[in-house]
Design an enzyme around this catalytic site. Structure first.
Site, PDB file in Angstrom:
ATOM      1  N   HIS A  40       1.056  -1.287   0.279  1.00 19.33           N
ATOM      2  CA  HIS A  40       0.412  -0.249   0.170  1.00 19.33           C
ATOM      3  C   HIS A  40       0.987   1.240   0.234  1.00 19.33           C
ATOM      4  CE1 HIS A  40      -3.328  -2.736   0.476  1.00 19.33           C
ATOM      5  NE2 HIS A  40      -4.274  -1.642  -0.067  1.00 19.33           N
TER       6      HIS A  40
ATOM      7  N   ARG B 298      -9.666   5.118  -1.198  1.00 12.43           N
ATOM      8  CA  ARG B 298      -9.331   4.201   0.292  1.00 12.43           C
ATOM      9  C   ARG B 298      -9.637   5.452   1.364  1.00 12.43           C
ATOM     10  NH1 ARG B 298      -5.503   2.087  -4.086  1.00 12.43           N
ATOM     11  NH2 ARG B 298      -5.457  -0.262  -4.056  1.00 12.43           N
TER      12      ARG B 298
ATOM     13  N   ARG C  41     -15.565   2.734  -0.944  1.00 13.82           N
ATOM     14  CA  ARG C  41     -15.253   1.476  -0.436  1.00 13.82           C
ATOM     15  C   ARG C  41     -15.068   1.535   1.454  1.00 13.82           C
ATOM     16  NH1 ARG C  41      -9.723  -2.216  -1.374  1.00 13.82           N
ATOM     17  NH2 ARG C  41      -9.061  -0.171   0.229  1.00 13.82           N
TER      18      ARG C  41
ATOM     19  N   GLU D 207     -12.154  -9.996  -4.558  1.00 17.94           N
ATOM     20  CA  GLU D 207     -10.748  -9.683  -4.910  1.00 17.94           C
ATOM     21  C   GLU D 207     -10.230 -11.029  -3.392  1.00 17.94           C
ATOM     22  OE1 GLU D 207      -9.643  -6.587  -2.373  1.00 17.94           O
ATOM     23  OE2 GLU D 207     -11.021  -6.460  -1.363  1.00 17.94           O
TER      24      GLU D 207
ATOM     25  N   ASN E  18      -5.332  -6.717  -7.010  1.00 20.07           N
ATOM     26  CA  ASN E  18      -4.066  -6.628  -5.565  1.00 20.07           C
ATOM     27  C   ASN E  18      -4.410  -7.939  -4.816  1.00 20.07           C
ATOM     28  OD1 ASN E  18      -2.849  -4.500  -7.138  1.00 20.07           O
ATOM     29  ND2 ASN E  18      -3.793  -2.549  -5.206  1.00 20.07           N
ATOM     30  N   ASP E  19      -4.862  -7.574  -4.742  1.00 22.00           N
ATOM     31  CA  ASP E  19      -5.658  -8.904  -3.529  1.00 22.00           C
ATOM     32  C   ASP E  19      -6.487 -10.184  -4.249  1.00 22.00           C
ATOM     33  OD1 ASP E  19      -5.240  -8.029  -0.979  1.00 22.00           O
ATOM     34  OD2 ASP E  19      -6.425  -6.829  -0.386  1.00 22.00           O
TER      35      ASP E  19
ATOM     36  N   ARG F 138       1.368  -9.930  -1.451  1.00 24.84           N
ATOM     37  CA  ARG F 138       1.673  -8.928  -2.213  1.00 24.84           C
ATOM     38  C   ARG F 138       2.723  -7.908  -1.593  1.00 24.84           C
ATOM     39  NH1 ARG F 138      -4.059  -5.415  -1.855  1.00 24.84           N
ATOM     40  NH2 ARG F 138      -3.062  -3.955  -2.350  1.00 24.84           N
TER      41      ARG F 138
ATOM     42  N   CYS G   5     -10.052  -2.258 -10.129  1.00 28.67           N
ATOM     43  CA  CYS G   5      -8.952  -1.565  -9.247  1.00 28.67           C
ATOM     44  C   CYS G   5      -8.032  -1.684  -9.218  1.00 28.67           C
ATOM     45  CB  CYS G   5     -10.585  -0.932  -8.613  1.00 28.67           C
ATOM     46  SG  CYS G   5     -10.315  -2.273  -7.451  1.00 28.67           S
TER      47      CYS G   5
HETATM   48  C1  PEP Z   1      -6.879  -4.585  -4.281  1.00 27.64           C
HETATM   49  O1  PEP Z   1      -6.531  -4.915  -3.479  1.00 27.64           O
HETATM   50  O2  PEP Z   1      -7.251  -4.716  -5.756  1.00 27.64           O
HETATM   51  C2  PEP Z   1      -7.416  -3.303  -4.482  1.00 27.64           C
HETATM   52  C3  PEP Z   1      -7.842  -2.117  -5.192  1.00 27.64           C
HETATM   53  O3  PEP Z   1      -7.366  -2.987  -2.924  1.00 27.64           O
HETATM   54  P1  PEP Z   1      -6.262  -2.956  -1.779  1.00 27.64           P
HETATM   55  O4  PEP Z   1      -4.801  -2.440  -2.579  1.00 27.64           O
HETATM   56  O5  PEP Z   1      -6.955  -1.568  -1.424  1.00 27.64           O
HETATM   57  O6  PEP Z   1      -5.790  -3.663  -1.068  1.00 27.64           O
HETATM   58 MG    MG Z   2      -7.512  -5.227  -1.303  1.00 35.19          MG
END
Ligand code: PEP
Ligand code: MG
Length: 607
Positions: A191, A298, A334, A432, A455-456, A466, A503
C-alpha cells in the site's frame, strides 16, 4: 548501485534521509493468560531479528569504516544479550500480562533513565540504548502509525530510506518534503507503493540492505521507473540522469494532450477510466488528469494518523467534499478496509501472525458494527446527490454481503427516522478473494456493480504475499488462474446486466490494460496520473482485435507464454506511443533488463 522493484515512476537526484532512527510511542495493552507464550515467542523472535540487523551493520562497518567504529555494535549486541533485560521483559509479559512492546518499553526506559542520570561514559551510552530501543520496537510494534520521526526533514526535502515504511507513516510527513522512497522491504503492490504513486513520489522498494549501506545526507539517484538506486553517484551518472529527468518531464507534459480525449478504441468501444484516490484532497485533481469519476476511494486513509476514530460528522464532511465536488461524475467509496498492511492502531491492537488473512476489512467491520455503522451513516448522508456508490471490500461469502447490505438498510431507516431524506445509492462488492470468484453468479445477483481488486485477488489466488519482495517474481498478474477468474467475473456481471471494473494496480500496466479490455472489463480505475497514458493506449487498439487476443490467451497454460504472446502482439504498438513512465511489472523483473532499458533511453536522448 542497488536494484529493487520499480514501485513508482520518476527520477530524483537528492540527499537521503534515513528513517531507521525513530521516536517511538508504544502500543500498550494487556494480553490474556493464554496469549503469554506467543507474546514471549514474539519478543524472542524480535530480539533475534534485531541482533541479526546489528550484526550486519557491525560487519559492514568493520569492512568499510574501521574496527573501532564497528565495536559500538558489539556493545549493542551485548545489551541485547543481557539476561537482566531479557528476563525482565519476559517476566513483565508473563506476570503483568503486558504486550511485548510495552514490556520492553518499561524495562528499557528505566535503563535509559539510569544511564542518563549518570556521568561520563555511561551518560554517553544512553544514546546507544535509545538506538536499540527504537530499533527493537520497530520489530515489536505491529502498528507503524505509532512511529514518528525524531528529526524533521530539512527544507528542500529528501529521499526517505529505511528498512520499511507503511502508508500511515508516509502520510504523517509533509508531502512536499518527500522527494522519493528507497526502501529495503516491500513490493510494487504494497500500500505504501500505491500511495507513493498517487502522490507522484518516485519509489523503489525491495532494495535489500540499502539502508544499512548509506547514511543520512548521502547523495542518491533514485530511478523509480526502472527500480534503480545509485548511492553517491559520479558526475557521469548525474549528467545521464539529468537528461532522463528532462525526457520524463516532457513525456508527462505531452500526455496532457490526451486529457480531454475519450478513452475509446479505434473501432468505437468506450472504456470508462476512473481514478483511485486515497485522500479526499485528491478529488479536485482527478478531472485535470482526464478521469471520468472515482472508481476507488480507499476510505481507510481517513482513519490514519489520528488519536481517535473519525466521527460521523468528520467523515460525512470528507465524503461530501469528494462527492459534491465531482457531481455528476460517479464516486465509488470503499468502506473501511483496515488490517493487512494498513493496521489501524486504534482498532487492530492485537498482533496477528497472518494479518493479510486476518481480522481485517469487512470482517472487522461486521464485528465492530459501531465503527461500520458510523461510516455507513456518514456515507449515506454524503450520498444525497445520487452520484455516490458504496462498495464492500474482501467479500468472501454471501453471508457477509447480505449482512453488509442489511446494515446499509438499517442505517438508511435510522437516518430517515432522524428526518433525513435518503437518496438510494448503488451498492457493489469487491472481488478479491477466490471464494468470491467461485460464487460470483450469486454475488452478481445481489449487487449493482462489481469491482475486481486484482492486488488481493492475485495474492490470494497464487498464495503470494503481495508485500513480500522475496517472492515478487511469483506474483504474476497474468497467471492463467487470475485471468480465467477475471473472465468468470466479467461473464457473471454481464449476465446480470451490471458493470464490472478493475481497480487493482494491473489496470494501469499497458499489457494488462489491453488484456483486461479484451476480457470485456467495462471500467478501469487507477492512480489519476496514469489515466492519460491509459487513454493513449486504449485509443491505439481495435476492440475486436483485443478481444481476439485475450480470448486466445485464456487458452494458454502459463504466465510466461502469456507474457511472451502479449509482448509479441502489443509491445511494438506501445513502444511507438513513446510512453516510458509506466511501471511494466512484466518487463522489469530482472536488473539486467532494467539497466538495458536505461541505456536505451539515454541513447535515444543522445541521438
Ligand atoms: C485490490 O486489492 O486490488 C485493491 C484495489 O484494494 P487494495 O489494494 O487497497 O487492497
Ligand atoms: Mg484489496
Amino acid at each position: 548501485m542497488f536494484i529493487g522493484q520499480a514501485a513508482s515512476p520518476g527520477y530524483v537526484i537528492a540527499k537521503t534521509k534515513l528513517i531507521v532512527r525513530q521516536k517511538v510511542v508504544v502500543s500498550q495493552y494487556k494480553i490474556s493468560k493464554d496469549g503469554t507464550a506467543s507474546q514471549i515467542d514474539f519478543f524472542r523472535k524480535g530480539i533475534m531479528q534485531v541482533k541479526k540487523e546489528i550484526t550486519n551493520l557491525r560487519d559492514i562497518t568493520l569492512q568499510s569504516v574501521s574496527k573501532k567504529d564497528s565495536e559500538i555494535f558489539d556493545s549493542h549486541l551485548m545489551i541485547l544479550q543481557d539476561p537482566l533485560l531479557i528476563d525482565g521483559v519476559i517476566s513483565l509479559i508473563r506476570n503483568e500480562r503486558w504486550n511485548a512492546g510495552y514490556a520492553f518499553h518499561l524495562k528499557m526506559q528505566s535503563l535509559i533513565e539510569n544511564f542518563e542520570n549518570s556521568d561520563g561514559i555511561l551518560k554517553e551510552r544512553a544514546q546507544d540504548l535509545k538506538d536499540i530501543y527504537n530499533r527493537t520496537l520497530l520489530c515489536l510494534n505491529s502498528s507503524e502509525s505509532d512511529f514518528a520521526l525524531q528529526e524533521e526533514i530539512e527544507e528542500g526535502g529528501a529521499v526517505l530510506t529505511g528498512f520499511s515504511i507503511g502508508p500511515n507513516m508516509l502520510m504523517n510527513f509533509d508531502k512536499g518534503k518527500i522527494l522519493g522512497l528507497a526502501i529495503d522491504s516491500g513490493s510494487v503492490t504494497s500500500h505504501v507503493s500505491i500511495l507513493a504513486r498517487s502522490m507522484q513520489i518516485p519509489a523503489v522498494m525491495g532494495l535489500g540492505n540499502l539502508s544499512e549501506s548509506i547514511k543520512s545526507n548521502d547523495l542518491l539517484i533514485l530511478d523509480g521507473t526502472n527500480g534503480i538506486v545509485i548511492v553517491n553517484p559520479d558526475e557521469n551518472d548525474i549528467n545521464k540522469y539529468k537528461k532522463q529527468i528532462e525526457v520524463f518531464q516532457n513525456q508527462k507534459l505531452e500526455l496532457f494532450t490526451m486529457r480531454d480525449l475519450e478513452p475509446i478504441t479505434m473501432d468505437g468501444k468506450y472504456i470508462r477510466l476512473n481514478a483511485n484516490i486515497e485522500r479526499y484532497e485528491e478529488a479536485s485533481e482527478i478531472t485535470s488528469f482526464g478521469a471520468s469519476g472515482v472508481g476507488l476511494y480507499r476510505s481507510e486513509f481517513l482513519y490514519f494518523g489520528r488519536n481517535a476514530l473519525p466521527t460521523r460528522k468528520e467523515q460525512a464532511e470528507a465524503y461530501s467534499k469528494v462527492v459534491n465536488q465531482l457531481d455528476p461524475l460517479p464516486v465509488t467509496i470503499r468502506t473501511l478496509d483496515a488490517g493487512g498492511d494498513k493496521m489501524l492502531s486504534l482498532v487492530n491492537a492485537e498482533v496477528e501472525s497472518n494479518p493479510f488473512m486476518g481480522w481485517r476489512s469487512i470482517r472487522l467491520c461486521l464485528d465492530r458494527k459501531d465503527i461500520f455503522r458510523t461510516q455507513m451513516k456518514a456515507l449515506i448522508e454524503a450520498g444525497s446527490r445520487g452520484n455516490l456508490k458504496i462498495m464492500f471490500p474482501m467479500i468472501s461469502s454471501i453471508g457477509e454481503l447480505e449482512k453488509a447490505k442489511e446494515i446499509y438498510e438499517e442505517c438508511c431507516a435510522e437516518l430517515r427516522a432522524e428526518g433525513l431524506s435518503i437518496t438510494k445509492v448503488e451498492l457493489g462488492a469487491m472481488i478479491e478473494i477466490p471464494s468470491a470468484v467461485i460464487i460470483i453468479e450469486e454475488i452478481a445477483k445481489r449487487v449493482d456493480f462489481l469491482s475486481i481488486g486484482t492486488n488481493d485477488l492475485i495474492q490470494f489466488t497464487l498464495a503470494v504475499d503481495r508485500s513480500n519482495g522475496k517472492i515478487a517474481s511469483l506474483y504474476e498478474p497474468h497467471h492463467p488462474a487470475v485471468l480465467r477468474s477475471i473472465k468468470l467475473v466479467v461473464e457473471a456481471a454481464h449476465k446480470e446486466g451490471i458493470p464490472v471494473s478493475v481497480c487493482g494496480e494491473m489496470a494501469a500496466d499497458p499489457l494488462s490494460t489491453l488484456l483486461l479490455v479484451g476480457l470485456g472489463v467495462d471500467e478501469l480505475s487507477m492512480s489519476s496520473w496514469c489515466i492519460m497514458e491509459c487513454k493513449k493506449i486504449i485509443r491505439s487498439v481495435n476492440y475486436d482485435e483485443a478481444r481476439a487476443i485475450s480470448t486466445e490467451v485464456l487458452g494458454f497454460s502459463d504466465a510466461g507464454s502469456i507474457n511472451s504472446f502479449l509482448k509479441k502482439k502489443y509491445s511494438q504498438k506501445i513502444k511507438n506511443l513513446g510512453i516510458s513512465s509506466f511501471i511494466t511489472a512484466q518487463d522489469f523483473t530482472t536488473s539486467d533488463r532494467a539497466l538495458i532499458k536505461i541505456d536505451d533511453e539515454i541513447q535515444r536522448i543522445g541521438s
